[in-house]
Design a protein around this motif. Structure first.
Motif, PDB file in Angstrom:
ATOM      1  N   UNK A 178      -0.321   6.882   3.583  1.00 47.89           N
ATOM      2  CA  UNK A 178      -1.259   7.419   2.603  1.00 47.89           C
ATOM      3  C   UNK A 178      -0.489   8.337   1.639  1.00 47.89           C
ATOM      4  N   UNK A 179      -0.686   8.140   0.364  1.00 50.35           N
ATOM      5  CA  UNK A 179      -0.055   8.995  -0.638  1.00 50.35           C
ATOM      6  C   UNK A 179      -1.070   9.337  -1.718  1.00 50.35           C
ATOM      7  N   UNK A 180      -0.845  10.471  -2.369  1.00 55.81           N
ATOM      8  CA  UNK A 180      -1.626  10.820  -3.552  1.00 55.81           C
ATOM      9  C   UNK A 180      -0.804  10.420  -4.765  1.00 55.81           C
ATOM     10  N   UNK A 181      -1.409   9.659  -5.652  1.00 56.58           N
ATOM     11  CA  UNK A 181      -0.687   9.159  -6.824  1.00 56.58           C
ATOM     12  C   UNK A 181      -1.544   9.320  -8.067  1.00 56.58           C
ATOM     13  N   UNK A 182      -0.848   9.346  -9.216  1.00 60.73           N
ATOM     14  CA  UNK A 182      -1.548   9.372 -10.498  1.00 60.73           C
ATOM     15  C   UNK A 182      -1.593   7.954 -11.041  1.00 60.73           C
ATOM     16  N   UNK A 183      -2.777   7.522 -11.412  1.00 59.34           N
ATOM     17  CA  UNK A 183      -2.979   6.141 -11.832  1.00 59.34           C
ATOM     18  C   UNK A 183      -2.641   5.955 -13.307  1.00 59.34           C
TER      19      UNK A 183
ATOM     20  N   UNK B 167      -4.096   6.784  -1.968  1.00 64.60           N
ATOM     21  CA  UNK B 167      -3.792   5.367  -1.821  1.00 64.60           C
ATOM     22  C   UNK B 167      -3.324   5.049  -0.412  1.00 64.60           C
ATOM     23  N   UNK B 168      -3.648   3.843   0.026  1.00 58.52           N
ATOM     24  CA  UNK B 168      -3.104   3.323   1.282  1.00 58.52           C
ATOM     25  C   UNK B 168      -2.291   2.083   0.948  1.00 58.52           C
ATOM     26  N   UNK B 169      -1.035   2.083   1.338  1.00 57.75           N
ATOM     27  CA  UNK B 169      -0.190   0.928   1.058  1.00 57.75           C
ATOM     28  C   UNK B 169      -0.647  -0.248   1.908  1.00 57.75           C
ATOM     29  N   UNK B 170      -0.591  -1.450   1.299  1.00 56.49           N
ATOM     30  CA  UNK B 170      -1.071  -2.650   1.987  1.00 56.49           C
ATOM     31  C   UNK B 170       0.033  -3.667   2.209  1.00 56.49           C
ATOM     32  N   UNK B 171       0.855  -3.886   1.201  1.00 52.94           N
ATOM     33  CA  UNK B 171       1.940  -4.854   1.341  1.00 52.94           C
ATOM     34  C   UNK B 171       1.453  -6.292   1.371  1.00 52.94           C
ATOM     35  N   UNK B 172       0.222  -6.550   0.914  1.00 51.37           N
ATOM     36  CA  UNK B 172      -0.315  -7.909   0.922  1.00 51.37           C
ATOM     37  C   UNK B 172      -0.491  -8.405  -0.507  1.00 51.37           C
ATOM     38  N   UNK B 173      -0.196  -9.678  -0.736  1.00 53.93           N
ATOM     39  CA  UNK B 173      -0.370 -10.253  -2.061  1.00 53.93           C
ATOM     40  C   UNK B 173       0.426  -9.517  -3.109  1.00 53.93           C
ATOM     41  N   UNK B 174      -0.099  -9.515  -4.336  1.00 53.62           N
ATOM     42  CA  UNK B 174       0.585  -8.801  -5.409  1.00 53.62           C
ATOM     43  C   UNK B 174       0.331  -7.311  -5.342  1.00 53.62           C
ATOM     44  N   UNK B 175      -0.793  -6.918  -4.700  1.00 55.00           N
ATOM     45  CA  UNK B 175      -1.086  -5.492  -4.611  1.00 55.00           C
ATOM     46  C   UNK B 175      -0.292  -4.842  -3.502  1.00 55.00           C
ATOM     47  N   UNK B 176       0.196  -3.650  -3.738  1.00 50.14           N
ATOM     48  CA  UNK B 176       0.955  -2.922  -2.727  1.00 50.14           C
ATOM     49  C   UNK B 176       0.199  -1.695  -2.225  1.00 50.14           C
ATOM     50  N   UNK B 177      -0.895  -1.360  -2.845  1.00 50.01           N
ATOM     51  CA  UNK B 177      -1.686  -0.215  -2.408  1.00 50.01           C
ATOM     52  C   UNK B 177      -3.125  -0.399  -2.856  1.00 50.01           C
ATOM     53  N   UNK B 178      -4.039   0.213  -2.109  1.00 50.99           N
ATOM     54  CA  UNK B 178      -5.439   0.175  -2.502  1.00 50.99           C
ATOM     55  C   UNK B 178      -5.998   1.584  -2.500  1.00 50.99           C
ATOM     56  N   UNK B 179      -7.017   1.801  -3.324  1.00 50.43           N
ATOM     57  CA  UNK B 179      -7.605   3.127  -3.461  1.00 50.43           C
ATOM     58  C   UNK B 179      -8.500   3.419  -2.254  1.00 50.43           C
TER      59      UNK B 179
END
Length: 371
Positions: free
Chosen positions: A1-6, A41-53
């Motif tokens: 889990x990380x805090x990121x600026x979108x 964000x939670x990193x997923x590593x699936x498909x083209x997305x690497x993180x989800x909100x």
């Protein structure tokens, strides 16, 4: 889990780590995404997305949002599982023998902004420089059973975390702010440390479970106004407050003779309705703070003495003695400012350094009070 600026990059959304340096991550599409917003964000590593909100937090130029983001970044959950909240609301106290102290005049002293009150004081003058003092601590164990879900969650959190304008409590609000909070005019379950103070010494102590009823919710500012003669104390807590003040002063004089005196201030932040800091003011340690500090320390020392006498295992926080070279340098710097200090021993030991630093602090404190 990380805090990121979108931010939006063409057809893609990315998140740049906000508190630490790191690589941008591609963020899965989400209707909640906003340009420049802070998100957990939670990193997923699936498909083209690497993180989800997981959660949209707010704006990086709003102090309250940044504080919230920092708490989430540090792993604080910021909410309890609904089942734990339900269990806390339904919790009933265990049936154990308690001493009824509801007729004993009792009061709390906390910051004006406090929302939960976990300790209270009673006191009376015995005469000849002696006082009876009761320190009452909210009995959380009356509601939290060992091994229960609430207990396991409290164990995971370990402590309540306070930051400007927010708190991550160790226990659900139904316990911390309600059932276990020593609010005025309500019966509350406590553990009491009863002390007989003669001069600076505690000559007798006892410990027991109790039930109390606070007569007044005082705050530091109000107590200081009373001590300064700008406001009158009211019955029935006026004499007990005076007795507590005298007992704390006697205890304090003994501690100041053998401890490092620190008169530091802490900043208090006030926020406007939008979450921006509108005011910062230093909060000085005053006599009302020292009253609570000295009596709580007396209660803690009494408990520690019993644990030591009975050889019971316990955790202690031990402050290391200061480095002799650092204390010698401090004395040298004060001398350059024409502040007299005791002689610095050659080949000073850590214990001598501790004693010297305590004496220096008392000299500086006396000098500052005389100015």
């Amino acid at each position: 889990m990380i805090v990121a600026q979108l931010s939006r990059r063409g057809r893609f959304w990315t998140g740049e780590p906000f508190f630490e340096r790191g690589r941008r991550v591609v963020v899965e599409r989400d209707k909640r995404l906003k340009e420049g917003a802070l998100a957990l964000l939670r990193t997923t590593g699936t498909g083209r997305g690497q993180a989800k909100v997981v959660r949209l937090i707010g704006r990086p130029d709003v102090a309250r949002d940044v504080i919230e983001a920092l708490m989430l970044e540090r792993g604080l959950r910021r909410r309890f599982d609904p089942d734990i909240e339900r269990r806390a609301k339904e919790a009933e106290p265990e049936d154990v023998a308690r001493r009824d102290l509801r007729e004993l005049v009792t009061f709390t002293i906390d910051p004006a902004t406090a929302k939960d009150f976990d300790d209270a004081i009673s006191a009376e003058r015995l005469g000849d420089g002696a006082w009876q003092v009761w320190v009452h601590i909210a009995d959380v164990t009356a509601y939290v059973r060992p091994g229960s879900r609430i207990d396991k969650e409290a164990y995971r959190r370990a402590t309540s975390v306070y930051v400007p304008g927010a708190v991550e409590p160790m226990l659900p609000t139904a316990l911390s702010n309600e059932k276990c909070s020593l609010v005025p005019f309500a019966d509350r379950l406590t553990v009491t440390v009863e002390l007989e103070v003669r001069g600076p010494k505690v000559v007798k102590s006892s410990f027991y479970r109790s039930v109390i009823r606070s007569d007044e919710r005082l705050d530091y500012d109000r107590v200081d106004r009373i001590f300064g003669g700008r406001e009158r104390a009211a019955a029935p807590w006026d004499e007990p407050l005076a007795a507590a003040r005298a007992a704390a002063a006697a205890r304090g004089s003994a501690r100041e003779a053998r401890a490092l005196a620190l008169d530091a201030s802490e900043p208090e932040f006030r926020f406007d309705a939008r979450g921006h800091v509108e005011h910062v003011m230093p909060v000085q340690q005053t006599e009302s703070h020292r009253l609570i500090e000295h009596l709580m320390i007396a209660a803690n020392e009494a408990v520690a003495a019993v644990l030591e006498d009975r050889k019971l295992p316990a955790l202690y926080r031990v402050h290391e003695r200061p480095e002799p070279t650092a204390v010698a340098f401090l004395a040298e710097q004060l001398a350059s400012l024409d502040v007299s200090t005791p002689p610095v021993p050659r080949n000073m030991t850590p214990q001598q350094a501790a004693d010297l630093s305590a004496e220096i602090s008392r000299i500086v404190a006396r000098g500052s009070r005389s100015e």
